[in-house]
Design a protein around this motif. Structure first.
Motif, PDB file in Angstrom:
ATOM      1  N   ILE A   1       0.866  -1.180   0.000  1.00 19.50           N
ATOM      2  CA  ILE A   1       0.000   0.000   0.000  1.00 19.50           C
ATOM      3  C   ILE A   1       0.900   1.227   0.000  1.00 19.50           C
ATOM      4  O   ILE A   1       1.785   1.363   0.861  1.00 19.50           O
ATOM      5  CB  ILE A   1      -0.935   0.021   1.220  1.00 19.50           C
ATOM      6  N   LEU A   2       0.702   2.123  -0.985  1.00 14.94           N
ATOM      7  CA  LEU A   2       1.510   3.320  -1.138  1.00 14.94           C
ATOM      8  C   LEU A   2       0.657   4.554  -0.904  1.00 14.94           C
ATOM      9  O   LEU A   2      -0.555   4.534  -1.133  1.00 14.94           O
ATOM     10  CB  LEU A   2       2.119   3.392  -2.548  1.00 14.94           C
ATOM     11  N   ASP A   3       1.305   5.628  -0.465  1.00 20.80           N
ATOM     12  CA  ASP A   3       0.589   6.893  -0.338  1.00 20.80           C
ATOM     13  C   ASP A   3       0.761   7.703  -1.623  1.00 20.80           C
ATOM     14  O   ASP A   3       1.306   7.219  -2.614  1.00 20.80           O
ATOM     15  CB  ASP A   3       1.060   7.668   0.892  1.00 20.80           C
ATOM     16  N   ASN A   4       0.308   8.934  -1.610  1.00 22.96           N
ATOM     17  CA  ASN A   4       0.336   9.748  -2.824  1.00 22.96           C
ATOM     18  C   ASN A   4       1.748  10.028  -3.333  1.00 22.96           C
ATOM     19  O   ASN A   4       1.943  10.254  -4.530  1.00 22.96           O
ATOM     20  CB  ASN A   4      -0.374  11.086  -2.574  1.00 22.96           C
ATOM     21  N   SER A   5       2.726  10.030  -2.432  1.00 22.88           N
ATOM     22  CA  SER A   5       4.097  10.335  -2.838  1.00 22.88           C
ATOM     23  C   SER A   5       4.886   9.094  -3.241  1.00 22.88           C
ATOM     24  O   SER A   5       6.041   9.208  -3.633  1.00 22.88           O
ATOM     25  CB  SER A   5       4.824  11.048  -1.691  1.00 22.88           C
ATOM     26  N   GLY A   6       4.279   7.908  -3.129  1.00 21.26           N
ATOM     27  CA  GLY A   6       4.982   6.677  -3.462  1.00 21.26           C
ATOM     28  C   GLY A   6       5.660   6.023  -2.277  1.00 21.26           C
ATOM     29  O   GLY A   6       6.379   5.035  -2.443  1.00 21.26           O
ATOM     30  N   THR A   7       5.439   6.551  -1.082  1.00 20.41           N
ATOM     31  CA  THR A   7       6.015   5.951   0.112  1.00 20.41           C
ATOM     32  C   THR A   7       5.253   4.677   0.481  1.00 20.41           C
ATOM     33  O   THR A   7       4.027   4.648   0.446  1.00 20.41           O
ATOM     34  CB  THR A   7       5.972   6.931   1.300  1.00 20.41           C
TER      35      THR A   7
ATOM     36  N   PRO B   1      -5.906   1.466 -13.677  1.00 16.43           N
ATOM     37  CA  PRO B   1      -4.732   0.700 -13.228  1.00 16.43           C
ATOM     38  C   PRO B   1      -3.553   0.897 -14.168  1.00 16.43           C
ATOM     39  O   PRO B   1      -3.694   1.264 -15.333  1.00 16.43           O
ATOM     40  CB  PRO B   1      -5.231  -0.745 -13.236  1.00 16.43           C
ATOM     41  N   GLU B   2      -2.368   0.612 -13.657  1.00 17.63           N
ATOM     42  CA  GLU B   2      -1.130   0.696 -14.439  1.00 17.63           C
ATOM     43  C   GLU B   2      -0.404  -0.636 -14.328  1.00 17.63           C
ATOM     44  O   GLU B   2      -0.360  -1.242 -13.254  1.00 17.63           O
ATOM     45  CB  GLU B   2      -0.251   1.833 -13.910  1.00 17.63           C
ATOM     46  N   TYR B   3       0.170  -1.085 -15.446  1.00 19.45           N
ATOM     47  CA  TYR B   3       0.854  -2.373 -15.487  1.00 19.45           C
ATOM     48  C   TYR B   3       2.304  -2.154 -15.927  1.00 19.45           C
ATOM     49  O   TYR B   3       2.616  -1.185 -16.628  1.00 19.45           O
ATOM     50  CB  TYR B   3       0.166  -3.339 -16.464  1.00 19.45           C
ATOM     51  N   GLY B   4       3.156  -3.080 -15.534  1.00 23.06           N
ATOM     52  CA  GLY B   4       4.556  -2.999 -15.944  1.00 23.06           C
ATOM     53  C   GLY B   4       5.336  -4.214 -15.474  1.00 23.06           C
ATOM     54  O   GLY B   4       4.826  -5.052 -14.713  1.00 23.06           O
TER      55      GLY B   4
ATOM     56  N   TYR C   1       4.071  -5.940 -12.089  1.00 21.22           N
ATOM     57  CA  TYR C   1       3.333  -5.189 -11.083  1.00 21.22           C
ATOM     58  C   TYR C   1       2.062  -4.605 -11.686  1.00 21.22           C
ATOM     59  O   TYR C   1       1.974  -4.373 -12.890  1.00 21.22           O
ATOM     60  CB  TYR C   1       4.200  -4.073 -10.477  1.00 21.22           C
ATOM     61  N   ARG C   2       1.102  -4.398 -10.812  1.00 23.99           N
ATOM     62  CA  ARG C   2      -0.174  -3.786 -11.195  1.00 23.99           C
ATOM     63  C   ARG C   2      -0.589  -2.822 -10.089  1.00 23.99           C
ATOM     64  O   ARG C   2      -0.509  -3.166  -8.915  1.00 23.99           O
ATOM     65  CB  ARG C   2      -1.247  -4.856 -11.389  1.00 23.99           C
ATOM     66  N   THR C   3      -0.985  -1.648 -10.458  1.00 18.90           N
ATOM     67  CA  THR C   3      -1.413  -0.651  -9.482  1.00 18.90           C
ATOM     68  C   THR C   3      -2.920  -0.446  -9.573  1.00 18.90           C
ATOM     69  O   THR C   3      -3.502  -0.515 -10.655  1.00 18.90           O
ATOM     70  CB  THR C   3      -0.706   0.696  -9.707  1.00 18.90           C
ATOM     71  N   GLN C   4      -3.509  -0.196  -8.418  1.00 13.59           N
ATOM     72  CA  GLN C   4      -4.938   0.127  -8.352  1.00 13.59           C
ATOM     73  C   GLN C   4      -5.106   1.338  -7.449  1.00 13.59           C
ATOM     74  O   GLN C   4      -4.700   1.305  -6.283  1.00 13.59           O
ATOM     75  CB  GLN C   4      -5.727  -1.062  -7.801  1.00 13.59           C
ATOM     76  N   PRO C   5      -5.644   2.436  -7.961  1.00 11.10           N
ATOM     77  CA  PRO C   5      -5.778   3.634  -7.127  1.00 11.10           C
ATOM     78  C   PRO C   5      -6.780   3.417  -5.995  1.00 11.10           C
ATOM     79  O   PRO C   5      -7.795   2.745  -6.161  1.00 11.10           O
ATOM     80  CB  PRO C   5      -6.276   4.692  -8.126  1.00 11.10           C
TER      81      PRO C   5
ATOM     82  N   TYR D   1      -6.060   8.733  -2.715  1.00 11.64           N
ATOM     83  CA  TYR D   1      -5.281   8.879  -1.487  1.00 11.64           C
ATOM     84  C   TYR D   1      -4.126   7.886  -1.422  1.00 11.64           C
ATOM     85  O   TYR D   1      -3.400   7.858  -0.435  1.00 11.64           O
ATOM     86  CB  TYR D   1      -6.170   8.696  -0.259  1.00 11.64           C
ATOM     87  N   GLY D   2      -3.953   7.061  -2.453  1.00 12.03           N
ATOM     88  CA  GLY D   2      -2.869   6.103  -2.429  1.00 12.03           C
ATOM     89  C   GLY D   2      -3.021   5.081  -3.532  1.00 12.03           C
ATOM     90  O   GLY D   2      -3.884   5.182  -4.407  1.00 12.03           O
ATOM     91  N   LEU D   3      -2.140   4.089  -3.488  1.00 10.14           N
ATOM     92  CA  LEU D   3      -2.128   3.033  -4.490  1.00 10.14           C
ATOM     93  C   LEU D   3      -2.038   1.677  -3.822  1.00 10.14           C
ATOM     94  O   LEU D   3      -1.378   1.521  -2.780  1.00 10.14           O
ATOM     95  CB  LEU D   3      -0.924   3.189  -5.432  1.00 10.14           C
ATOM     96  N   LEU D   4      -2.708   0.713  -4.428  1.00 11.59           N
ATOM     97  CA  LEU D   4      -2.566  -0.685  -4.039  1.00 11.59           C
ATOM     98  C   LEU D   4      -1.686  -1.336  -5.099  1.00 11.59           C
ATOM     99  O   LEU D   4      -2.066  -1.428  -6.263  1.00 11.59           O
ATOM    100  CB  LEU D   4      -3.926  -1.373  -3.975  1.00 11.59           C
ATOM    101  N   LEU D   5      -0.487  -1.768  -4.726  1.00 14.59           N
ATOM    102  CA  LEU D   5       0.488  -2.327  -5.651  1.00 14.59           C
ATOM    103  C   LEU D   5       0.540  -3.844  -5.468  1.00 14.59           C
ATOM    104  O   LEU D   5       0.745  -4.337  -4.353  1.00 14.59           O
ATOM    105  CB  LEU D   5       1.867  -1.724  -5.402  1.00 14.59           C
ATOM    106  N   THR D   6       0.362  -4.568  -6.556  1.00 13.42           N
ATOM    107  CA  THR D   6       0.404  -6.032  -6.534  1.00 13.42           C
ATOM    108  C   THR D   6       1.603  -6.505  -7.340  1.00 13.42           C
ATOM    109  O   THR D   6       1.813  -6.053  -8.474  1.00 13.42           O
ATOM    110  CB  THR D   6      -0.879  -6.631  -7.136  1.00 13.42           C
ATOM    111  N   LEU D   7       2.384  -7.409  -6.765  1.00 14.65           N
ATOM    112  CA  LEU D   7       3.569  -7.965  -7.414  1.00 14.65           C
ATOM    113  C   LEU D   7       3.352  -9.441  -7.714  1.00 14.65           C
ATOM    114  O   LEU D   7       2.740 -10.155  -6.918  1.00 14.65           O
ATOM    115  CB  LEU D   7       4.808  -7.801  -6.531  1.00 14.65           C
ATOM    116  N   CYS D   8       3.864  -9.895  -8.864  1.00 18.85           N
ATOM    117  CA  CYS D   8       3.711 -11.294  -9.270  1.00 18.85           C
ATOM    118  C   CYS D   8       5.009 -11.753  -9.928  1.00 18.85           C
ATOM    119  O   CYS D   8       5.576 -11.045 -10.771  1.00 18.85           O
ATOM    120  CB  CYS D   8       2.536 -11.435 -10.236  1.00 18.85           C
TER     121      CYS D   8
END
Length: 299
Positions: free
Chosen positions: A74-80, A120-123, A139-143, A151-158
């Protein structure tokens, strides 16, 4: 310091300087402490906002996070990085303390300029843990939205290392397949004129050649035969076909090979006899490949 200034018996300049330096260090320590506390406070506020946004997702994805088999951050708006589950820690082979509170671009080298969007964003990227082979991760991101405000991102790694290996192997196989097709076609194109040259050379009898040229005829035929053998092997390697299994009479196969090569033997004054008075011998195999094997041994 004030007592020192007010006490006239110790008007030493060194004492004044010591007190001033001590006072500056004290102020610096207080400033750094307040700055650290402010950073932790801001991080905590971002954490709360991201979690609140996570709770307000429709449909809720909290059960998915609790029971998922994927690595999640789980990331915040700044990527932390605010949170990471144990699968993410295990996949990256990093402790939670080495991940939480750090920027995602500093840890994984992805999302350097994070932009919160509604889609979402993929890469993909390569990750190498200490003393381990590099892994290919997707990776896949979900706002995380709260009232349509990110308010942040949900980042999934595979881990896609095996998939990447299979994909590269398939591409390599496709390249080799094209090379084999071109090579086999080229070998056949060379073989056709070579067969014509060989046939006409065999039609010319040795006595028809000038005496000084007669050794060259045998040399030319030998070289043509060598090239033909190389092409046969090349075609067999580049274009291996599935065996057509059938019952084969070895005596008949050997006789056909001897008959096909009779002119070759006569030019070299070689006599080959096949003793076939015994009963026929049958085997199960591919007639073309077996003939090719006998022909190579015979030559």
């Amino acid at each position: 310091m004030f007592l020192t200034i007010g006490y006239n018996k110790f008007p030493s300049l060194k004492i004044y300087l010591i007190h001033v330096i001590f006072f500056i260090l004290l102020l610096g320590t207080m400033y750094l402490f307040d700055r650290s506390q402010l950073r932790l406070k801001l991080l905590h506020q971002r954490h709360i906002k991201a979690i609140r946004a996570l709770l307000h997702q429709k449909p809720s994805i909290i059960p998915t996070i609790d029971f998922t088999r994927e690595a999640i951050m789980i990331l915040d708006n700044s990527g932390t990085i605010l949170e990471s589950n144990h699968l993410a820690n295990h996949l990256l082979m990093l402790s939670e303390s080495a991940i939480v509170g750090k920027n995602i671009s500093d840890i994984l080298g992805i999302l350097p300029n994070i932009q919160l969007a509604n889609s979402p964003e993929y890469g993909e990227f390569t990750w190498k843990a200490s003393s381990e082979n590099p892994m290919h991760l997707r990776y896949r991101t979900q706002p995380l939205l709260d009232h349509n405000k990110p308010y942040g991102l949900l980042l999934t790694l595979c881990d896609i290392s095996e998939e990447k290996i299979r994909s590269e192997a398939f591409v390599q196989f496709a390249k080799l397949s094209i090379i084999n097709q071109v090579s086999a076609g080229l070998a056949h194109e060379i073989r056709n004129p070579l067969t014509t040259i060989k046939g006409f050379m065999q039609l010319i009898k040795p006595e028809e050649w000038p005496e000084s040229f007669r050794p060259y005829q045998e040399l030319i035929l030998d070289e043509i035969q060598s090239i033909d053998q190389i092409l046969n092997k090349f075609i067999l390697i580049t274009s291996p076909s599935a065996p057509q299994m059938s019952e084969i009479n070895l005596i008949e196969t050997l006789n056909s090979i001897l008959q096909a090569n009779e002119p070759f033997c006569q030019n070299r004054r070689i006599s080959v006899f096949l003793d076939s008075d015994f009963d026929p011998v049958y085997v199960l195999g591919d007639r073309e490949q077996l003939s090719e094997a006998f022909l190579s041994s015979y030559n």
